[in-house]
Design a protein around this motif. Structure first.
Motif, PDB file in Angstrom:
ATOM      1  N   ARG A 153       0.842  -1.209   0.000  1.00  0.00           N
ATOM      2  CA  ARG A 153       0.000   0.000   0.000  1.00  0.00           C
ATOM      3  C   ARG A 153       0.875   1.255   0.000  1.00  0.00           C
ATOM      4  O   ARG A 153       0.678   2.183  -0.781  1.00  0.00           O
ATOM      5  CB  ARG A 153      -0.906   0.000   1.235  1.00  0.00           C
ATOM      6  CG  ARG A 153      -1.748   1.270   1.408  1.00  0.00           C
ATOM      7  CD  ARG A 153      -2.608   1.266   2.671  1.00  0.00           C
ATOM      8  NE  ARG A 153      -1.846   1.374   3.906  1.00  0.00           N
ATOM      9  CZ  ARG A 153      -1.378   2.514   4.425  1.00  0.00           C
ATOM     10  NH1 ARG A 153      -1.586   3.652   3.801  1.00  0.00           N
ATOM     11  NH2 ARG A 153      -0.687   2.505   5.551  1.00  0.00           N
ATOM     12  N   LEU A 154       1.882   1.265   0.898  1.00  0.00           N
ATOM     13  CA  LEU A 154       2.759   2.436   0.997  1.00  0.00           C
ATOM     14  C   LEU A 154       3.611   2.614  -0.252  1.00  0.00           C
ATOM     15  O   LEU A 154       3.898   3.740  -0.659  1.00  0.00           O
ATOM     16  CB  LEU A 154       3.636   2.329   2.243  1.00  0.00           C
ATOM     17  CG  LEU A 154       2.828   2.550   3.528  1.00  0.00           C
ATOM     18  CD1 LEU A 154       3.558   1.994   4.726  1.00  0.00           C
ATOM     19  CD2 LEU A 154       2.545   4.041   3.727  1.00  0.00           C
ATOM     20  N   ALA A 155       3.999   1.504  -0.866  1.00  0.00           N
ATOM     21  CA  ALA A 155       4.805   1.587  -2.092  1.00  0.00           C
ATOM     22  C   ALA A 155       4.024   2.320  -3.184  1.00  0.00           C
ATOM     23  O   ALA A 155       4.579   3.156  -3.909  1.00  0.00           O
ATOM     24  CB  ALA A 155       5.218   0.189  -2.561  1.00  0.00           C
ATOM     25  N   GLU A 159       1.579   4.504  -2.752  1.00  0.00           N
ATOM     26  CA  GLU A 159       1.493   5.924  -2.362  1.00  0.00           C
ATOM     27  C   GLU A 159       2.827   6.634  -2.613  1.00  0.00           C
ATOM     28  O   GLU A 159       2.871   7.771  -3.074  1.00  0.00           O
ATOM     29  CB  GLU A 159       1.111   6.041  -0.886  1.00  0.00           C
ATOM     30  CG  GLU A 159      -0.292   5.582  -0.594  1.00  0.00           C
ATOM     31  CD  GLU A 159      -1.005   6.586   0.302  1.00  0.00           C
ATOM     32  OE1 GLU A 159      -0.728   7.797   0.214  1.00  0.00           O
ATOM     33  OE2 GLU A 159      -1.860   6.123   1.098  1.00  0.00           O
ATOM     34  N   PHE A 160       3.894   5.942  -2.261  1.00  0.00           N
ATOM     35  CA  PHE A 160       5.236   6.501  -2.446  1.00  0.00           C
ATOM     36  C   PHE A 160       5.491   6.824  -3.921  1.00  0.00           C
ATOM     37  O   PHE A 160       5.987   7.901  -4.260  1.00  0.00           O
ATOM     38  CB  PHE A 160       6.273   5.488  -1.939  1.00  0.00           C
ATOM     39  CG  PHE A 160       7.699   5.858  -2.248  1.00  0.00           C
ATOM     40  CD1 PHE A 160       8.410   6.690  -1.396  1.00  0.00           C
ATOM     41  CD2 PHE A 160       8.333   5.359  -3.375  1.00  0.00           C
ATOM     42  CE1 PHE A 160       9.726   7.025  -1.675  1.00  0.00           C
ATOM     43  CE2 PHE A 160       9.650   5.698  -3.660  1.00  0.00           C
ATOM     44  CZ  PHE A 160      10.342   6.529  -2.806  1.00  0.00           C
ATOM     45  N   LYS A 161       5.138   5.888  -4.808  1.00  0.00           N
ATOM     46  CA  LYS A 161       5.374   6.120  -6.241  1.00  0.00           C
ATOM     47  C   LYS A 161       4.577   7.324  -6.733  1.00  0.00           C
ATOM     48  O   LYS A 161       5.061   8.093  -7.569  1.00  0.00           O
ATOM     49  CB  LYS A 161       5.022   4.869  -7.045  1.00  0.00           C
ATOM     50  CG  LYS A 161       6.066   3.757  -6.902  1.00  0.00           C
ATOM     51  CD  LYS A 161       5.769   2.609  -7.865  1.00  0.00           C
ATOM     52  CE  LYS A 161       5.606   1.306  -7.133  1.00  0.00           C
ATOM     53  NZ  LYS A 161       5.164   0.198  -7.982  1.00  0.00           N
ATOM     54  N   VAL A 169       3.740   9.957  -4.918  1.00  0.00           N
ATOM     55  CA  VAL A 169       4.413  11.152  -4.402  1.00  0.00           C
ATOM     56  C   VAL A 169       5.676  11.434  -5.225  1.00  0.00           C
ATOM     57  O   VAL A 169       5.938  12.569  -5.639  1.00  0.00           O
ATOM     58  CB  VAL A 169       4.776  10.980  -2.908  1.00  0.00           C
ATOM     59  CG1 VAL A 169       5.581  12.168  -2.413  1.00  0.00           C
ATOM     60  CG2 VAL A 169       3.518  10.802  -2.062  1.00  0.00           C
ATOM     61  N   LEU A 170       6.449  10.388  -5.476  1.00  0.00           N
ATOM     62  CA  LEU A 170       7.680  10.547  -6.260  1.00  0.00           C
ATOM     63  C   LEU A 170       7.368  11.100  -7.657  1.00  0.00           C
ATOM     64  O   LEU A 170       8.036  12.031  -8.140  1.00  0.00           O
ATOM     65  CB  LEU A 170       8.398   9.196  -6.360  1.00  0.00           C
ATOM     66  CG  LEU A 170       9.716   9.173  -7.136  1.00  0.00           C
ATOM     67  CD1 LEU A 170      10.759  10.097  -6.514  1.00  0.00           C
ATOM     68  CD2 LEU A 170      10.279   7.743  -7.213  1.00  0.00           C
ATOM     69  N   SER A 204      10.229  12.090  -0.732  1.00  0.00           N
ATOM     70  CA  SER A 204       8.982  11.337  -0.914  1.00  0.00           C
ATOM     71  C   SER A 204       8.651  10.541   0.343  1.00  0.00           C
ATOM     72  O   SER A 204       7.492  10.474   0.764  1.00  0.00           O
ATOM     73  CB  SER A 204       9.104  10.386  -2.113  1.00  0.00           C
ATOM     74  OG  SER A 204       9.366  11.112  -3.293  1.00  0.00           O
ATOM     75  N   LEU A 230       5.349  11.098   2.584  1.00  0.00           N
ATOM     76  CA  LEU A 230       4.527   9.924   2.853  1.00  0.00           C
ATOM     77  C   LEU A 230       4.299   9.780   4.358  1.00  0.00           C
ATOM     78  O   LEU A 230       3.166   9.549   4.816  1.00  0.00           O
ATOM     79  CB  LEU A 230       5.248   8.694   2.300  1.00  0.00           C
ATOM     80  CG  LEU A 230       4.545   7.349   2.385  1.00  0.00           C
ATOM     81  CD1 LEU A 230       3.266   7.365   1.563  1.00  0.00           C
ATOM     82  CD2 LEU A 230       5.466   6.229   1.880  1.00  0.00           C
ATOM     83  N   LEU A 241       9.168  -5.929  -4.464  1.00  0.00           N
ATOM     84  CA  LEU A 241       7.804  -6.034  -3.928  1.00  0.00           C
ATOM     85  C   LEU A 241       7.105  -7.314  -4.364  1.00  0.00           C
ATOM     86  O   LEU A 241       6.257  -7.835  -3.655  1.00  0.00           O
ATOM     87  CB  LEU A 241       6.970  -4.828  -4.371  1.00  0.00           C
ATOM     88  CG  LEU A 241       7.327  -3.486  -3.719  1.00  0.00           C
ATOM     89  CD1 LEU A 241       6.672  -2.338  -4.475  1.00  0.00           C
ATOM     90  CD2 LEU A 241       6.907  -3.456  -2.246  1.00  0.00           C
TER      91      LEU A 241
END
Lengths: 295, 295
Positions: free
Chosen positions: A248-250, A252-254, A256-257, B198, B202, B261
């Protein structure tokens, strides 16, 4: 009910966390005695010889039979297996079972079903880049947070013992539920390990094209990737037993990036300033809480 | 041709890098004198009062007219503008113009066309979390790499002066071309800044859902995000003037992250072990080179 001081604590697994915890309890005189078991016989002997434990056990069952409090400090993926192997040997009057795993939802569900009201999750938020009994330190937990994670049915007296244990380690208790624990630790620890590892692998690839890369690497690269230097089995354990939150965080992180990558220089500057503020504010909130606790 | 010791060095911009460089040259007695100019008059006065520079200049033109060697330590996006504003005031017999920008391809192309054979890129790989003259340190560059970046037409004597300058700062010279410089610094510095930012953004978002997040944040979060604490204008300058490389690496990074992942726990452990090896090997290669240089 016995106080911590009257209890024998049985520690299963004498790696960095297990040995550091055992050592602190032994040297601090905060318990009656510390029995220790590890898969490797030499590790148990070393722990006894260096005063980390007071009783060396030949088997997990022997260790289980000695303990008022049982502490599972084996790798996350061995928690269930170890529990099943000792369940029959545990004393009827044993008071509590804690696990030191860095993730709680999956492992806690399984341990809770094995141990019932005597079980609670216990996660001291401390570590070192290098693991193993050779890096153990009785002061590892000094000032660190110990997350205490009740499960449905956990006895209140078990939570009280967990809080006494946290104090004995020099740490500070913080109660949280398993889902929140795993969401937060995924964000500030487990996912950053994958990020640091990805940056390290990327640098390894780029180095093949540009052999001078290491000469230009400075403190920024070293710090950003530091958590990639930890034990691979631990990183894999954390990411795989907290996979839902990590993925889930990955995502969101992508997002944001990508927002940073597509921003104009002016907007990027605003976003970077906001990022710095988020970071400062998080570090400052922790520091403020620490000072408050000291008073 | 004059030796460095006989030269007056003119420094444009007295932030962390400009002031630290000026200070080292002044205090080390390795040059005839150091003239300094900054947009902010108080900064120039402070630099003079604290012995960072030997001549305070009211204008960039005045500073330009004093220098045998000109060092541009202004923000990357002001390099061209500053150069154009002083080009008419520079002495006919001025020997060299260096810029301290963290990216070289774009800015170097423009500066090379303004300054011709007297120009070379100069990038001391050192910094601090906080910028500004208040954080200046004459020993900032001690033991650090100074990338020296020739452009087509750069005079060989200019490169020799650049090497003398690196030595005077206590740094070590490393010649590289602009494309290689930017590819490597994107990988070990500029892109990691966006990653750290990022992660910080986050964590800021997650904190809104889980207010206890700061209490669980420990050394791993602090280190992984450290470079997000630097000046936002600098991060935006670096990412935007090295955008092609940063975006290329971002795509590669996302592929590597996706591989981690989607890996099984066993494969993830292998990949994390490889990541740790890449990191160790890069840090070890740098350390070995340092030791070699010292001999």
């Amino acid at each position: 009910m016995k106080k911590l001081k009257e209890c024998t604590v049985s520690v299963f697994g004498l790696g960095l966390l297990g040995a550091s915890l055992a050592w602190k309890l032994t040297s601090g005189g905060s318990v009656q005695g510390v029995a220790g078991w590890s898969r490797t016989r030499e590790t148990v002997q070393r722990a006894l010889d260096t005063g980390i434990i007071t009783h060396a056990c030949d088997s997990a069952e022997e260790c289980a039979a000695l303990g008022d409090i049982l502490i599972l400090a084996v790798p996350i993926r061995s928690m269930e297996e170890t529990s099943l192997s000792i369940a029959g040997a545990v004393r009827q009057d044993a008071l509590a079972v804690f696990d030191l795993a860095s993730t709680k939802t999956e492992v806690g569900r399984s341990l809770s079903s094995i141990w019932g009201p005597r079980y609670a999750g216990f996660h001291p938020m401390a570590g070192k880049e290098k693991g193993g009994i050779g890096n153990a330190d009785p002061e590892l937990f000094l000032g660190s947070i110990c997350a205490i994670v009740p499960f449905p049915g956990t006895s209140p007296s078990v939570l009280t013992l967990a809080e006494e244990l946290a104090s004995a380690l020099g740490g500070r208790s913080l109660r949280t539920d398993p889902a929140e624990h795993d969401a937060v630790t995924a964000c500030i620890s487990h996912f950053p390990v994958l990020v640091a590892a990805s940056l390290s692998l990327l640098a390894g690839k780029e180095r093949e094209i540009h052999p001078l890369l290491p000469l230009l690497a400075a403190g920024g690269f070293r710090d950003t990737t530091r958590v990639a230097g930890g034990p691979a089995w631990l990183g894999a354990d954390m990411a795989s037993t907290n996979g839902v939150q990590v993925r889930r965080l990955a995502e969101e992180f992508k997002n944001v990036l990508d927002e940073l990558l597509s921003a104009s220089p002016e907007d990027l500057e605003i976003l970077l300033a906001k990022a710095s503020e988020c970071r400062e504010s998080i570090l400052a909130a922790k520091e403020a809480w620490r000072k408050e606790e000291r008073q």
